[in-house]
Structure formats: C-alpha cells, structure tokens
Design a protein around this motif. Structure first.
Motif, PDB file in Angstrom:
ATOM      1  N   VAL A  65      -1.528  -7.011  14.806  1.00  0.00           N
ATOM      2  CA  VAL A  65      -0.677  -8.014  14.254  1.00  0.00           C
ATOM      3  C   VAL A  65      -0.717  -8.332  12.704  1.00  0.00           C
ATOM      4  O   VAL A  65       0.130  -8.698  12.106  1.00  0.00           O
ATOM      5  CB  VAL A  65      -1.124  -9.454  14.887  1.00  0.00           C
ATOM      6  CG1 VAL A  65      -0.754  -9.441  16.366  1.00  0.00           C
ATOM      7  CG2 VAL A  65      -2.589  -9.752  14.533  1.00  0.00           C
ATOM      8  N   PRO A 102       2.455  -4.957  10.639  1.00  0.00           N
ATOM      9  CA  PRO A 102       3.402  -4.539  11.581  1.00  0.00           C
ATOM     10  C   PRO A 102       4.013  -3.334  11.006  1.00  0.00           C
ATOM     11  O   PRO A 102       4.074  -2.858   9.779  1.00  0.00           O
ATOM     12  CB  PRO A 102       4.350  -5.669  11.629  1.00  0.00           C
ATOM     13  CG  PRO A 102       3.977  -6.373  10.246  1.00  0.00           C
ATOM     14  CD  PRO A 102       2.432  -6.011  10.124  1.00  0.00           C
ATOM     15  N   VAL A 155       9.763  -2.946  12.240  1.00  0.00           N
ATOM     16  CA  VAL A 155       9.659  -4.451  12.547  1.00  0.00           C
ATOM     17  C   VAL A 155       9.902  -5.459  11.387  1.00  0.00           C
ATOM     18  O   VAL A 155      10.631  -6.499  11.598  1.00  0.00           O
ATOM     19  CB  VAL A 155       8.156  -4.732  13.423  1.00  0.00           C
ATOM     20  CG1 VAL A 155       8.032  -6.185  13.328  1.00  0.00           C
ATOM     21  CG2 VAL A 155       8.175  -3.821  14.500  1.00  0.00           C
ATOM     22  N   VAL A 156       9.191  -4.975  10.174  1.00  0.00           N
ATOM     23  CA  VAL A 156       9.343  -5.837   9.070  1.00  0.00           C
ATOM     24  C   VAL A 156      10.911  -5.838   8.543  1.00  0.00           C
ATOM     25  O   VAL A 156      11.468  -6.790   8.084  1.00  0.00           O
ATOM     26  CB  VAL A 156       8.414  -5.192   7.976  1.00  0.00           C
ATOM     27  CG1 VAL A 156       8.732  -6.106   6.445  1.00  0.00           C
ATOM     28  CG2 VAL A 156       6.829  -5.373   8.262  1.00  0.00           C
ATOM     29  N   GLN A 170      12.624  -8.450  10.756  1.00  0.00           N
ATOM     30  CA  GLN A 170      12.248  -9.595  10.229  1.00  0.00           C
ATOM     31  C   GLN A 170      12.732 -10.080   9.119  1.00  0.00           C
ATOM     32  O   GLN A 170      13.284 -11.225   8.786  1.00  0.00           O
ATOM     33  CB  GLN A 170      10.689  -9.766  10.191  1.00  0.00           C
ATOM     34  CG  GLN A 170      10.093 -11.256   9.905  1.00  0.00           C
ATOM     35  CD  GLN A 170      10.586 -12.116  11.008  1.00  0.00           C
ATOM     36  OE1 GLN A 170      10.327 -11.818  12.190  1.00  0.00           O
ATOM     37  NE2 GLN A 170      11.126 -13.444  10.938  1.00  0.00           N
ATOM     38  N   TYR A 190       2.616 -18.686   5.520  1.00  0.00           N
ATOM     39  CA  TYR A 190       2.500 -17.822   6.533  1.00  0.00           C
ATOM     40  C   TYR A 190       1.234 -17.035   6.849  1.00  0.00           C
ATOM     41  O   TYR A 190       0.917 -16.921   8.031  1.00  0.00           O
ATOM     42  CB  TYR A 190       3.431 -16.611   6.255  1.00  0.00           C
ATOM     43  CG  TYR A 190       5.089 -16.738   6.043  1.00  0.00           C
ATOM     44  CD1 TYR A 190       5.627 -17.812   6.938  1.00  0.00           C
ATOM     45  CD2 TYR A 190       5.782 -16.303   5.074  1.00  0.00           C
ATOM     46  CE1 TYR A 190       7.069 -18.315   6.735  1.00  0.00           C
ATOM     47  CE2 TYR A 190       7.199 -16.906   4.919  1.00  0.00           C
ATOM     48  CZ  TYR A 190       7.631 -17.404   5.714  1.00  0.00           C
ATOM     49  OH  TYR A 190       8.821 -17.932   5.573  1.00  0.00           O
ATOM     50  N   GLN A 195       1.714 -15.998  10.820  1.00  0.00           N
ATOM     51  CA  GLN A 195       2.938 -15.352  10.740  1.00  0.00           C
ATOM     52  C   GLN A 195       2.915 -13.973   9.839  1.00  0.00           C
ATOM     53  O   GLN A 195       3.734 -14.111   8.994  1.00  0.00           O
ATOM     54  CB  GLN A 195       4.098 -16.233  10.602  1.00  0.00           C
ATOM     55  CG  GLN A 195       3.936 -17.706  11.359  1.00  0.00           C
ATOM     56  CD  GLN A 195       5.086 -18.559  10.880  1.00  0.00           C
ATOM     57  OE1 GLN A 195       6.233 -18.337  10.968  1.00  0.00           O
ATOM     58  NE2 GLN A 195       4.828 -19.708  10.033  1.00  0.00           N
ATOM     59  N   TYR A 196       2.386 -13.052  10.466  1.00  0.00           N
ATOM     60  CA  TYR A 196       2.271 -11.849   9.551  1.00  0.00           C
ATOM     61  C   TYR A 196       3.726 -11.098   9.347  1.00  0.00           C
ATOM     62  O   TYR A 196       3.815 -10.446   8.251  1.00  0.00           O
ATOM     63  CB  TYR A 196       1.062 -10.916  10.195  1.00  0.00           C
ATOM     64  CG  TYR A 196      -0.255 -11.763   9.894  1.00  0.00           C
ATOM     65  CD1 TYR A 196      -0.901 -11.874   8.815  1.00  0.00           C
ATOM     66  CD2 TYR A 196      -0.865 -12.059  11.145  1.00  0.00           C
ATOM     67  CE1 TYR A 196      -1.789 -12.688   8.983  1.00  0.00           C
ATOM     68  CE2 TYR A 196      -2.079 -12.933  11.396  1.00  0.00           C
ATOM     69  CZ  TYR A 196      -2.739 -13.067  10.116  1.00  0.00           C
ATOM     70  OH  TYR A 196      -3.853 -13.716  10.063  1.00  0.00           O
ATOM     71  N   ARG A 197       4.477 -11.070  10.463  1.00  0.00           N
ATOM     72  CA  ARG A 197       5.719 -10.347  10.057  1.00  0.00           C
ATOM     73  C   ARG A 197       6.408 -11.302   8.839  1.00  0.00           C
ATOM     74  O   ARG A 197       7.267 -10.495   8.124  1.00  0.00           O
ATOM     75  CB  ARG A 197       6.492 -10.244  11.331  1.00  0.00           C
ATOM     76  CG  ARG A 197       6.016  -9.311  12.244  1.00  0.00           C
ATOM     77  CD  ARG A 197       6.926  -9.255  13.456  1.00  0.00           C
ATOM     78  NE  ARG A 197       7.016 -10.625  14.114  1.00  0.00           N
ATOM     79  CZ  ARG A 197       7.895 -10.636  15.306  1.00  0.00           C
ATOM     80  NH1 ARG A 197       8.639  -9.756  15.766  1.00  0.00           N
ATOM     81  NH2 ARG A 197       8.116 -12.196  15.617  1.00  0.00           N
ATOM     82  N   GLN A 198       6.451 -12.594   8.862  1.00  0.00           N
ATOM     83  CA  GLN A 198       7.182 -13.185   7.929  1.00  0.00           C
ATOM     84  C   GLN A 198       6.630 -13.213   6.456  1.00  0.00           C
ATOM     85  O   GLN A 198       7.212 -12.793   5.557  1.00  0.00           O
ATOM     86  CB  GLN A 198       7.008 -14.475   8.306  1.00  0.00           C
ATOM     87  CG  GLN A 198       8.281 -15.064   9.355  1.00  0.00           C
ATOM     88  CD  GLN A 198       7.409 -14.881  10.937  1.00  0.00           C
ATOM     89  OE1 GLN A 198       6.447 -14.211  10.943  1.00  0.00           O
ATOM     90  NE2 GLN A 198       8.161 -15.562  11.681  1.00  0.00           N
ATOM     91  N   TRP A 201       4.969 -10.313   5.709  1.00  0.00           N
ATOM     92  CA  TRP A 201       5.262  -8.879   5.039  1.00  0.00           C
ATOM     93  C   TRP A 201       6.865  -8.896   4.630  1.00  0.00           C
ATOM     94  O   TRP A 201       7.318  -8.173   3.467  1.00  0.00           O
ATOM     95  CB  TRP A 201       5.121  -7.976   6.046  1.00  0.00           C
ATOM     96  CG  TRP A 201       3.655  -7.501   6.147  1.00  0.00           C
ATOM     97  CD1 TRP A 201       2.810  -8.009   7.079  1.00  0.00           C
ATOM     98  CD2 TRP A 201       2.894  -6.640   5.370  1.00  0.00           C
ATOM     99  NE1 TRP A 201       1.575  -7.538   6.839  1.00  0.00           N
ATOM    100  CE2 TRP A 201       1.455  -6.434   5.886  1.00  0.00           C
ATOM    101  CE3 TRP A 201       3.519  -5.529   4.444  1.00  0.00           C
ATOM    102  CZ2 TRP A 201       0.571  -5.639   5.270  1.00  0.00           C
ATOM    103  CZ3 TRP A 201       2.356  -5.049   3.791  1.00  0.00           C
ATOM    104  CH2 TRP A 201       1.087  -4.694   4.355  1.00  0.00           C
ATOM    105  N   SER A 202       7.587  -9.731   5.410  1.00  0.00           N
ATOM    106  CA  SER A 202       9.091  -9.835   5.092  1.00  0.00           C
ATOM    107  C   SER A 202       9.074 -10.179   3.446  1.00  0.00           C
ATOM    108  O   SER A 202       9.903 -10.034   2.645  1.00  0.00           O
ATOM    109  CB  SER A 202       9.737 -10.530   6.008  1.00  0.00           C
ATOM    110  OG  SER A 202      10.888 -11.024   5.518  1.00  0.00           O
TER     111      SER A 202
END
Length: 298
Positions: free
Chosen positions: A65, A68, A72-73, A76, A252, A257-260, A262-263
């Motif tokens: 997690v 990602p 996926v990033v 997001q 984050y 909220q790791y995807r957010q 990285w986004s």
C-alpha cells in the motif's frame, strides 16, 4: 478564340504545377522533420520513460500500500485533480482549492527574493570592497540547509502565512545575490569603457549595458532559486500551514491515503516541469540577441 485561350490555359496549368510542387516540397520537409523531432524527444525522455516502467514493474511485483503502481497513481491523479467540466478548465474543485494557495505563497516569497537579490547582487558586483565585506556572510547563509531554517521561521512568525513566505524568501535570495554579483562583476571591461566614453548616465549604463550583459548569470540564478522555492514551499506547508499541497500530503500520510499522497507528488513534479519550461521560453526570448551575436553557445 483558340489563340487567346491557350496562354491562359498554360498559365493555369503552370500555376497548378507550381502549387503541386510546393505541396510536395512541404510534405517532404515535414516527413524529414518528423523523425528528427521524434529522435530529439526520445533522447530527452528515454530515461524518464525507463524509470516509469521500472516503477510500474517493481510495484506490481512487490505489491504494498505504501508504493502503488504508476497506473493506479495516474487513475487517482485524474480523480483528484482533473474534471470533465470545461467551466473549471478541466481541473477539479480540489485543484482550485489547493494549488492556487500554494502557488500564491511561492510567488510572493520568490518575487520578493528576486527584487532583493538582484538589487543586492548589482551592488556587490559593482563594488569589489562591498563584495569582499559581505561575501563571508552570504556564503555562511548559503551553506545553511534550507530546511533547518524552519524552526527559526516558526520562532519569529509562528504558524502564519508570513512564515512560509519568509522561508521561501530567505532560502532563495542568496542564490540570486551570488549569481547576479558574479554576472555583474564579469561584464566585459571594454564594454564598460565604451559606455563610459559615451558619458552615459549611470542608470542608462546599468539598464542598457550591465544588466543585459549579466542576464545569463541572473537567469541561471533565478532558475535554480525557483526550484529551491518550490521545495521550501512544500517544506513549510508540511509542518506549519492549514492549506496547500504540502498540508494535503501531510494529511494523506497521517490518514494512510497513500494513493492520494503519490498523486499529489505527481502534481508537484508536473508543476516543477512546467516552471522549467517557462524558464526555457523566457531564456530563449531574453537571450536571443546574445545568441545572434555568438556570445552564448547554442
């Protein structure tokens, strides 16, 4: 009647042949230019493309997690920062809530550093004695890690808007001072003698001779400093603000909220790329006369 129509027909046929020839020549030039453009684009971006592929492969092979995959990033990123609505310039409400606040903070701190840094740099560059007096102080502050200034800024300003602006200003102004002073002190002496022989007023000589001749150094300092300013903006927002990109990244990270997260990193990288593109265009515009004169290497 036939004699009067034949020359006109010949002219029309000649015009058509010339137009066809011009079209063919244009297509030939375009077909030759396209491979060169693609080759140049690939030479600039091959390493970035390779790193992005490695990112995707490594994240897929070792799923976690915290890291990602790139795809996926990107999904997001589209969800967080883009919008299908033309009224908002295809950018999301979150983008308009967050990014202008950070960029405003960045612009105010950096522009203040530009004004102060260029002014001080010109003064130091024009006077050997003044440069010798202040050079140790400038070198001292340049050697201090910028992030280490955060506790000092908090001590003086508290958790306020002024703290972030001060941190950006203080962390970038010395770079501009040093580059401007080096550029001004390195102006060709024969140019200065020629300007003095014409009895130009000091203000005219500064604006027409000194600053244009030093502009490559000044612009180099501005380019480096704006990248430092972007980093300092994020550092300030990570710890001592309630709004902005850095604050979102900290939130984050704290809420897993790791995807957010990285986004947001990806958005910051794109802003940095955009800033450098703007500087490339600015340099090409402002230094065009020096390139024409062979003063800069192409």
């Amino acid at each position: 009647m036939t004699d009067t129509q034949t020359p006109a027909s010949d002219e029309r046929a000649g015009g058509r042949r010339a137009a066809a020839g011009a079209t063919t020549a244009a297509r030939t030039r375009a077909s030759r230019r396209l491979p060169r453009v693609l080759t140049r684009l690939l030479s600039y971006s091959w390493l970035l493309i390779a790193l992005l592929i490695v990112w995707e492969v490594v994240a897929r092979l070792s799923p976690t997690v915290f890291f990602p995959p790139l795809t996926v990033v990107l999904g997001q990123f589209a969800q967080d920062w883009l919008s299908p609505t033309p009224q908002t310039a295809f950018l999301s409400d979150r983008f308009w809530r967050t990014v202008p606040v950070s960029l405003s903070r960045l612009a105010r701190g950096w522009l203040l550093a530009v004004v102060v840094g260029v002014t001080l740099g010109v003064v130091l560059g024009r006077s050997v004695t003044t440069r010798a007096m202040f050079n140790p102080v400038i070198r001292f502050w340049m050697s201090v890690p910028n992030a280490a200034l955060l506790p000092i800024a908090l001590q003086f300003f508290g958790v306020t808007e002024g703290m972030g602006i001060f941190l950006i200003f203080f962390g970038t102004v010395w770079l501009i001072v040093i580059n401007t002073a080096d550029g001004v002190s390195g102006v060709n002496a024969s140019w200065l003698r020629s300007a003095q022989s014409l009895r130009l007023p000091r203000r005219v000589m500064l604006l027409r001779v000194v600053l244009p001749a030093a502009s490559p150094h000044i612009l180099a300092g501005l380019r480096i400093s704006v990248n430092f300013a972007l980093i300092l903006m994020i550092v300030a927002e990570l710890y001592a603000t309630t709004t902005g990109l850095g604050r979102d990244i900290a939130l984050y990270q704290q809420t897993f909220q790791y995807r957010q997260m990285w986004s947001a990193f990806l958005l910051i990288a794109l802003i940095g790329v955009l800033v450098n593109v703007v500087f490339d265009l600015l340099e090409a515009r402002l230094l065009r006369w020096q390139r024409r004169g062979g003063l800069l290497s192409r």
